[in-house]
Design a protein around this motif. Structure first.
Motif, PDB file in Angstrom:
ATOM      1  N   ARG A 127       7.002   3.155  -3.194  1.00 15.97           N
ATOM      2  CA  ARG A 127       6.063   4.063  -2.517  1.00 15.97           C
ATOM      3  C   ARG A 127       4.666   3.442  -2.424  1.00 15.97           C
ATOM      4  O   ARG A 127       3.884   3.783  -1.544  1.00 15.97           O
ATOM      5  N   LEU A 128       4.358   2.541  -3.368  1.00 20.97           N
ATOM      6  CA  LEU A 128       3.045   1.896  -3.378  1.00 20.97           C
ATOM      7  C   LEU A 128       2.916   0.844  -2.271  1.00 20.97           C
ATOM      8  O   LEU A 128       1.843   0.680  -1.680  1.00 20.97           O
ATOM      9  N   ARG A 129       3.992   0.133  -1.995  1.00 20.90           N
ATOM     10  CA  ARG A 129       3.936  -1.030  -1.074  1.00 20.90           C
ATOM     11  C   ARG A 129       3.183  -0.777   0.235  1.00 20.90           C
ATOM     12  O   ARG A 129       2.308  -1.558   0.605  1.00 20.90           O
ATOM     13  N   PRO A 130       3.465   0.337   0.932  1.00 17.97           N
ATOM     14  CA  PRO A 130       2.753   0.542   2.201  1.00 17.97           C
ATOM     15  C   PRO A 130       1.245   0.785   2.025  1.00 17.97           C
ATOM     16  O   PRO A 130       0.514   0.754   3.012  1.00 17.97           O
ATOM     17  N   LEU A 131       0.778   1.003   0.790  1.00 19.26           N
ATOM     18  CA  LEU A 131      -0.645   1.284   0.575  1.00 19.26           C
ATOM     19  C   LEU A 131      -1.435   0.024   0.203  1.00 19.26           C
ATOM     20  O   LEU A 131      -2.617   0.100  -0.133  1.00 19.26           O
ATOM     21  N   LEU A 132      -0.750  -1.135   0.245  1.00 20.80           N
ATOM     22  CA  LEU A 132      -1.417  -2.373  -0.164  1.00 20.80           C
ATOM     23  C   LEU A 132      -2.072  -3.045   1.043  1.00 20.80           C
ATOM     24  O   LEU A 132      -1.489  -3.070   2.129  1.00 20.80           O
ATOM     25  N   ASN A 133      -3.290  -3.589   0.837  1.00 27.23           N
ATOM     26  CA  ASN A 133      -3.936  -4.355   1.916  1.00 27.23           C
ATOM     27  C   ASN A 133      -4.042  -5.825   1.500  1.00 27.23           C
ATOM     28  O   ASN A 133      -3.556  -6.204   0.423  1.00 27.23           O
ATOM     29  N   GLU A 134      -4.665  -6.630   2.311  1.00 28.35           N
ATOM     30  CA  GLU A 134      -4.735  -8.076   2.055  1.00 28.35           C
ATOM     31  C   GLU A 134      -5.413  -8.397   0.723  1.00 28.35           C
ATOM     32  O   GLU A 134      -5.135  -9.418   0.108  1.00 28.35           O
ATOM     33  N   LYS A 135      -6.327  -7.489   0.292  1.00 31.95           N
ATOM     34  CA  LYS A 135      -7.115  -7.803  -0.917  1.00 31.95           C
ATOM     35  C   LYS A 135      -6.649  -7.033  -2.149  1.00 31.95           C
ATOM     36  O   LYS A 135      -7.246  -7.138  -3.212  1.00 31.95           O
ATOM     37  N   SER A 136      -5.608  -6.214  -2.003  1.00 30.52           N
ATOM     38  CA  SER A 136      -5.212  -5.329  -3.118  1.00 30.52           C
ATOM     39  C   SER A 136      -4.911  -6.115  -4.401  1.00 30.52           C
ATOM     40  O   SER A 136      -4.199  -7.121  -4.366  1.00 30.52           O
ATOM     41  N   GLN A 137      -5.458  -5.612  -5.504  1.00 24.23           N
ATOM     42  CA  GLN A 137      -5.159  -6.197  -6.819  1.00 24.23           C
ATOM     43  C   GLN A 137      -4.362  -5.168  -7.618  1.00 24.23           C
ATOM     44  O   GLN A 137      -4.752  -3.993  -7.667  1.00 24.23           O
ATOM     45  N   ILE A 138      -3.270  -5.624  -8.229  1.00 24.60           N
ATOM     46  CA  ILE A 138      -2.439  -4.695  -9.021  1.00 24.60           C
ATOM     47  C   ILE A 138      -2.431  -5.157 -10.472  1.00 24.60           C
ATOM     48  O   ILE A 138      -2.054  -6.290 -10.772  1.00 24.60           O
ATOM     49  N   ILE A 139      -2.865  -4.277 -11.350  1.00 23.08           N
ATOM     50  CA  ILE A 139      -2.802  -4.574 -12.789  1.00 23.08           C
ATOM     51  C   ILE A 139      -2.040  -3.437 -13.453  1.00 23.08           C
ATOM     52  O   ILE A 139      -2.397  -2.264 -13.305  1.00 23.08           O
ATOM     53  N   ALA A 140      -0.985  -3.806 -14.181  1.00 20.60           N
ATOM     54  CA  ALA A 140      -0.203  -2.798 -14.892  1.00 20.60           C
ATOM     55  C   ALA A 140      -0.325  -3.060 -16.379  1.00 20.60           C
ATOM     56  O   ALA A 140      -0.608  -4.190 -16.798  1.00 20.60           O
ATOM     57  N   SER A 141      -0.112  -2.027 -17.178  1.00 16.09           N
ATOM     58  CA  SER A 141      -0.200  -2.241 -18.621  1.00 16.09           C
ATOM     59  C   SER A 141       0.801  -1.355 -19.343  1.00 16.09           C
ATOM     60  O   SER A 141       1.207  -0.306 -18.828  1.00 16.09           O
ATOM     61  N   ALA A 142       1.174  -1.807 -20.520  1.00  8.34           N
ATOM     62  CA  ALA A 142       2.073  -1.023 -21.378  1.00  8.34           C
ATOM     63  C   ALA A 142       2.108  -1.694 -22.741  1.00  8.34           C
ATOM     64  O   ALA A 142       1.628  -2.819 -22.904  1.00  8.34           O
ATOM     65  N   MET A 143       2.670  -1.008 -23.708  1.00  8.49           N
ATOM     66  CA  MET A 143       2.916  -1.637 -24.992  1.00  8.49           C
ATOM     67  C   MET A 143       4.053  -2.642 -24.774  1.00  8.49           C
ATOM     68  O   MET A 143       4.940  -2.424 -23.931  1.00  8.49           O
ATOM     69  N   CYS A 144       4.031  -3.766 -25.523  1.00 13.21           N
ATOM     70  CA  CYS A 144       4.986  -4.871 -25.279  1.00 13.21           C
ATOM     71  C   CYS A 144       6.432  -4.376 -25.274  1.00 13.21           C
ATOM     72  O   CYS A 144       7.254  -4.814 -24.473  1.00 13.21           O
ATOM     73  N   LYS A 145       6.748  -3.426 -26.178  1.00 12.06           N
ATOM     74  CA  LYS A 145       8.149  -2.983 -26.302  1.00 12.06           C
ATOM     75  C   LYS A 145       8.644  -2.306 -25.018  1.00 12.06           C
ATOM     76  O   LYS A 145       9.843  -2.125 -24.838  1.00 12.06           O
ATOM     77  N   GLN A 146       7.720  -1.930 -24.133  1.00  9.96           N
ATOM     78  CA  GLN A 146       8.128  -1.264 -22.891  1.00  9.96           C
ATOM     79  C   GLN A 146       8.212  -2.223 -21.709  1.00  9.96           C
ATOM     80  O   GLN A 146       8.572  -1.818 -20.615  1.00  9.96           O
ATOM     81  N   ILE A 147       7.831  -3.490 -21.939  1.00 10.47           N
ATOM     82  CA  ILE A 147       7.873  -4.456 -20.825  1.00 10.47           C
ATOM     83  C   ILE A 147       9.043  -5.407 -21.051  1.00 10.47           C
ATOM     84  O   ILE A 147       9.052  -6.185 -21.994  1.00 10.47           O
ATOM     85  N   HIS A 148      10.046  -5.312 -20.175  1.00 14.16           N
ATOM     86  CA  HIS A 148      11.247  -6.131 -20.312  1.00 14.16           C
ATOM     87  C   HIS A 148      11.350  -7.064 -19.114  1.00 14.16           C
ATOM     88  O   HIS A 148      10.593  -6.941 -18.152  1.00 14.16           O
ATOM     89  N   ARG A 149      12.325  -7.938 -19.179  1.00 14.62           N
ATOM     90  CA  ARG A 149      12.583  -8.828 -18.034  1.00 14.62           C
ATOM     91  C   ARG A 149      12.843  -7.979 -16.778  1.00 14.62           C
ATOM     92  O   ARG A 149      12.376  -8.283 -15.686  1.00 14.62           O
ATOM     93  N   SER A 150      13.599  -6.872 -16.960  1.00 10.08           N
ATOM     94  CA  SER A 150      13.941  -6.006 -15.819  1.00 10.08           C
ATOM     95  C   SER A 150      12.683  -5.366 -15.210  1.00 10.08           C
ATOM     96  O   SER A 150      12.608  -5.141 -14.008  1.00 10.08           O
ATOM     97  N   THR A 151      11.672  -5.114 -16.045  1.00  8.64           N
ATOM     98  CA  THR A 151      10.418  -4.525 -15.550  1.00  8.64           C
ATOM     99  C   THR A 151       9.741  -5.526 -14.610  1.00  8.64           C
ATOM    100  O   THR A 151       9.327  -5.195 -13.501  1.00  8.64           O
ATOM    101  N   LEU A 152       9.644  -6.780 -15.079  1.00  6.84           N
ATOM    102  CA  LEU A 152       8.947  -7.797 -14.289  1.00  6.84           C
ATOM    103  C   LEU A 152       9.714  -8.108 -13.009  1.00  6.84           C
ATOM    104  O   LEU A 152       9.133  -8.341 -11.949  1.00  6.84           O
ATOM    105  N   LYS A 153      11.053  -8.081 -13.123  1.00  9.20           N
ATOM    106  CA  LYS A 153      11.894  -8.338 -11.933  1.00  9.20           C
ATOM    107  C   LYS A 153      11.612  -7.316 -10.838  1.00  9.20           C
ATOM    108  O   LYS A 153      11.633  -7.631  -9.658  1.00  9.20           O
ATOM    109  N   LEU A 154      11.388  -6.064 -11.256  1.00 11.40           N
ATOM    110  CA  LEU A 154      11.084  -5.016 -10.259  1.00 11.40           C
ATOM    111  C   LEU A 154       9.802  -5.338  -9.510  1.00 11.40           C
ATOM    112  O   LEU A 154       9.740  -5.242  -8.283  1.00 11.40           O
ATOM    113  N   PHE A 155       8.753  -5.737 -10.257  1.00 16.09           N
ATOM    114  CA  PHE A 155       7.482  -6.098  -9.613  1.00 16.09           C
ATOM    115  C   PHE A 155       7.717  -7.264  -8.645  1.00 16.09           C
ATOM    116  O   PHE A 155       7.215  -7.256  -7.520  1.00 16.09           O
TER     117      PHE A 155
END
Ligand SMILES: C[S@@+](CC[C@H](N)C(=O)[O-])C[C@H]1O[C@@H](n2cnc3c(N)ncnc32)[C@H](O)[C@@H]1O
Length: 374
Positions: A127-155
């Motif tokens: 849902r976010l993708r169509p709201l991105l422009n040429e300069k958009s910066q995306i920063i996500a955060s979480a505790m390490c235990k919530q960030i898996h390989r599958s999380t990064l693959k989605l991004f």
């Protein structure tokens, strides 16, 4: 007190408890807010979208950007508003959106608190993708235990090249660089399954409890719901996709149903499911915190499979609040039906509150309890 380069802020969780053991922010919020002041932003006052801010720590600290803040949680929204007011910030400086009413304009800075549910993250990135422009910066955060390989693959699959920061106080940041040439497709949500033993097709938005299949506790509850109750007013409290209320409605053709949840996606799913199952029947659907908007002594039966965590924190206080408010909302002779894992010990609280608590049924893992308002 949250101390970050943007200022010092007094923040509470929502609903506020007198002896709250948990903070309204975590190390991932702190790491993110520090990093935002260290790295160059594309604009001095970027158009900012905050996604899944738990209780407004990000909205309060970044209020100078007048952010749009998007959440599936009514509790998070109410917490954000209370914390803005508590820190002397006019709540009108932010724009509140829920998870099914996304903004349409583009954003320069997108800050994501990575949700517990991978399905929810997937839906949000699409849902976010169509709201991105040429300069958009995306920063996500979480505790390490919530960030898996599958999380990064989605991004990487939905947004573009992605890398992570070093860990700090067990928290990590994720930086995703939008790749505008990527053809990512569309969100696969809501998804569907057929409710076993019925011909109901159950629609599930991404953040709905047990969205891929019927939960085993819910299945046990469905098999023991009250029957032949006549024209009673029944509340499905914490309705999720509404399976409990739906089956109660099937067993009791004259009952009047109210579906309640604090998740917008849950209430929307329950509404779609009820309308598909009973096109000619009326029912009510409300997003709220427990039963706070329901009149006292107005209902006959409350059916409740309570949550035992809030965001990622295991906690019983929402369940206790649901039981307390049920006692107020029930008429004399009204019944609260609760299902829970046996080890949670709900019978102790229910007996203390209602003065009675009967076991309706039990198996190795779950127990269904009933308390009657005298
Ligand atoms: C264990 S799930 C039960 C879902 C569904 N009734 C079932 O049995 O499959 C608990 C539900 O309570 C909702 N919930 C959590 N906190 C709440 C609150 N304060 N007020 C209303 N609903 C809440 C959650 O969003 C979730 O849908």
């Amino acid at each position: 007190m949250l101390r970050v380069p943007q200022g010092q802020f007094l923040l509470n969780r929502f609903p506020k408890q007198t002896q709250e053991p948990l903070r309204a922010w975590d190390a991932a919020d702190e790491y993110l807010l520090h990093t935002l002041t260290e790295q160059p932003l594309s604009q001095e006052k970027p158009r900012t979208l905050l996604i899944n801010d738990h209780f407004g720590a990000l909205a309060v600290a970044l209020s100078a950007y007048q952010p749009t803040t998007l959440s599936d949680s009514y509790l998070s929204q109410q917490g954000t508003l209370a914390n803005l007011r508590g820190n002397g910030i006019d709540p009108d400086t932010i724009t509140l959106c829920d998870s099914l009413s996304w903004p349409t304009e583009s954003f320069d800075l997108i800050v994501i608190k990575i949700p517990k549910s991978l399905a929810m993250l997937e839906d949000q990135l699409y849902r976010l993708r169509p709201l991105l422009n040429e300069k958009s910066q995306i920063i996500a955060s979480a505790m390490c235990k919530q960030i898996h390989r599958s999380t990064l693959k989605l991004f990487e699959r939905i947004i573009g090249p992605t890398h992570t920061s070093l860990a700090q106080k067990k928290a990590r940041l994720v930086f995703a660089q939008p790749d505008h040439s990527l053809i990512a497709g569309e969100t696969p949500y809501p998804k569907h399954y057929t409710l076993e033993g019925t011909d109901f097709t159950i629609i599930n938005h991404a953040n709905v409890f047990s969205q891929a299949s019927l939960d085993i506790g819910s299945r046990f509850f469905l098999a023991h719901l009250p029957k032949d109750i006549g024209q009673k007013r029944v509340i499905d409290l914490g309705c999720g996709n509404g399976v409990v209320g739906l089956v109660a409605a099937q067993y009791n053709p004259e009952a009047e149903l109210l579906f309640v949840d604090e998740s917008y996606m849950a209430v929307n799913s329950a509404k779609a499911n009820f309308k598909a199952a009973f096109p000619a029947r009326k029912a009510q659907f409300e997003v709220m915190d427990s039963l706070t908007k329901v009149a006292k002594a107005s209902s006959d039966i409350i059916l409740n499979n309570p949550p035992f965590h809030q965001n990622s924190a295991v906690s019983g206080h929402i369940a206790w609040q649901m039981f307390r408010q049920s006692l107020e909302v029930l008429r004399g002779g009204g019944e609260l039906w609760v299902i829970g894992n046996r080890h949670l010990g709900y019978h102790i609280r229910l007996k203390k509150l209602f003065g009675n608590c009967k076991v309706v049924s039990t198996n190795k893992k779950f127990v269904i309890l009933k308390s009657v308002k005298n």
